[in-house]
Design an enzyme around this catalytic site. Structure first.
Site, PDB file in Angstrom:
ATOM      1  N   ASP A   1      -6.384  -6.413  -2.286  1.00  2.89           N
ATOM      2  CA  ASP A   1      -4.990  -6.690  -2.642  1.00  2.89           C
ATOM      3  C   ASP A   1      -4.896  -7.723  -3.757  1.00  2.89           C
ATOM      4  OD1 ASP A   1      -4.158  -4.877  -0.757  1.00  2.89           O
ATOM      5  OD2 ASP A   1      -3.745  -6.385   0.790  1.00  2.89           O
TER       6      ASP A   1
ATOM      7  N   TYR B   1       0.265   1.021  14.151  1.00  3.74           N
ATOM      8  CA  TYR B   1       0.784   2.015  13.213  1.00  3.74           C
ATOM      9  C   TYR B   1       0.579   3.414  13.772  1.00  3.74           C
ATOM     10  CZ  TYR B   1      -0.145  -1.472   9.444  1.00  3.74           C
ATOM     11  OH  TYR B   1      -0.218  -2.578   8.637  1.00  3.74           O
TER      12      TYR B   1
ATOM     13  N   HIS C   1       0.825  -1.196   0.000  1.00  4.01           N
ATOM     14  CA  HIS C   1       0.000   0.000   0.000  1.00  4.01           C
ATOM     15  C   HIS C   1       0.868   1.257   0.000  1.00  4.01           C
ATOM     16  CE1 HIS C   1      -3.049  -2.755   2.246  1.00  4.01           C
ATOM     17  NE2 HIS C   1      -3.089  -2.940   0.936  1.00  4.01           N
TER      18      HIS C   1
ATOM     19  N   LYS D   1       4.769   6.278   8.145  1.00  2.97           N
ATOM     20  CA  LYS D   1       4.279   5.300   9.111  1.00  2.97           C
ATOM     21  C   LYS D   1       5.409   4.869  10.057  1.00  2.97           C
ATOM     22  CE  LYS D   1       0.952   3.326   5.831  1.00  2.97           C
ATOM     23  NZ  LYS D   1       0.564   2.124   5.054  1.00  2.97           N
TER      24      LYS D   1
END
Length: 205
Positions: free
Chosen positions: A168, A132, A62, A72
């Site tokens: 995905d 995250y 991603h 991130k």
């Protein structure tokens, strides 16, 4: 806390110092000042996510449009994953390359990824739980994916039969995403980062 750069510019591995005794342990798993000293600017904290995955689940690859992108800071608070950083920045010397870091609840490492880099992981245990910290809010219109099993990326996923989400599994290849013009530009990413570097030296409030 030890912070070392990965082979892909804009990505770092962070290893905290753990203090344990018969009661348990304590570790500083994130320090804005230590990270900022290496990255060049503080991580703006806009959103925090939690992800739980069964063994063999693969999530990614991603990435988000830059600007604003989404940096991130990822750590595994339960179980273990193989975390993957992919350079998706067109024009980068390491474009199309990837690097893997094992994140688990033993060493408690973290990975920082700058804006423009792709991210994915494979769960090595059941109930593998990732935390995250993100620099920008989730924006579906600006979020994209590259197929994690793309043979051109040739990521060595540690799963015999990777389990993918419908999104995905339907994601285009790296070549297709590049042809569509959706991939981040390396110069744009560097320019955006330079703007952050010249900003405030304190965390956002």
């Amino acid at each position: 806390m030890k912070i070392r750069p990965l082979s892909i510019d804009g990505a770092w591995e962070v290893t905290p110092q753990q203090h344990g005794d018969p009661r348990g342990l304590f570790a500083e798993w994130y320090r804005f000042d230590r990270l900022a000293a290496v990255v060049g600017h503080p991580l703006r904290l806009a959103q925090a996510n939690l992800s739980v995955s069964a063994r063999g689940v693969v999530r990614g690859i991603h990435f988000a449009d830059v600007p604003p992108g989404q940096a991130k800071y990822v750590t595994c608070v339960r179980g273990a994953v193989l975390d993957i950083v992919v350079d998706l920045r067109v024009g980068s010397p390491t474009f199309g390359q990837w690097e893997a870091v094992r994140l688990d609840d033993t060493d408690r490492r973290a990975v920082y990824l700058a804006e423009g880099l792709g991210h994915g992981f494979c769960a090595l245990t059941d109930d593998a739980t990732l935390s995250y910290l993100c620099s920008a809010l989730y924006n579906p219109a600006a979020e994209h994916a590259v197929h994690p099993l793309d043979p051109d990326l040739a990521i060595d996923w540690p799963a015999d039969s990777p389990q993918l989400s419908a999104r995905d599994a339907a994601a285009p290849s790296l070549a297709e995403v590049r042809e569509s013009g959706l991939l981040p530009d390396h110069r744009t990413c560097r320019s955006f980062s330079a703007g952050l570097d010249s900003g405030a030296s304190q965390p956002s409030r």
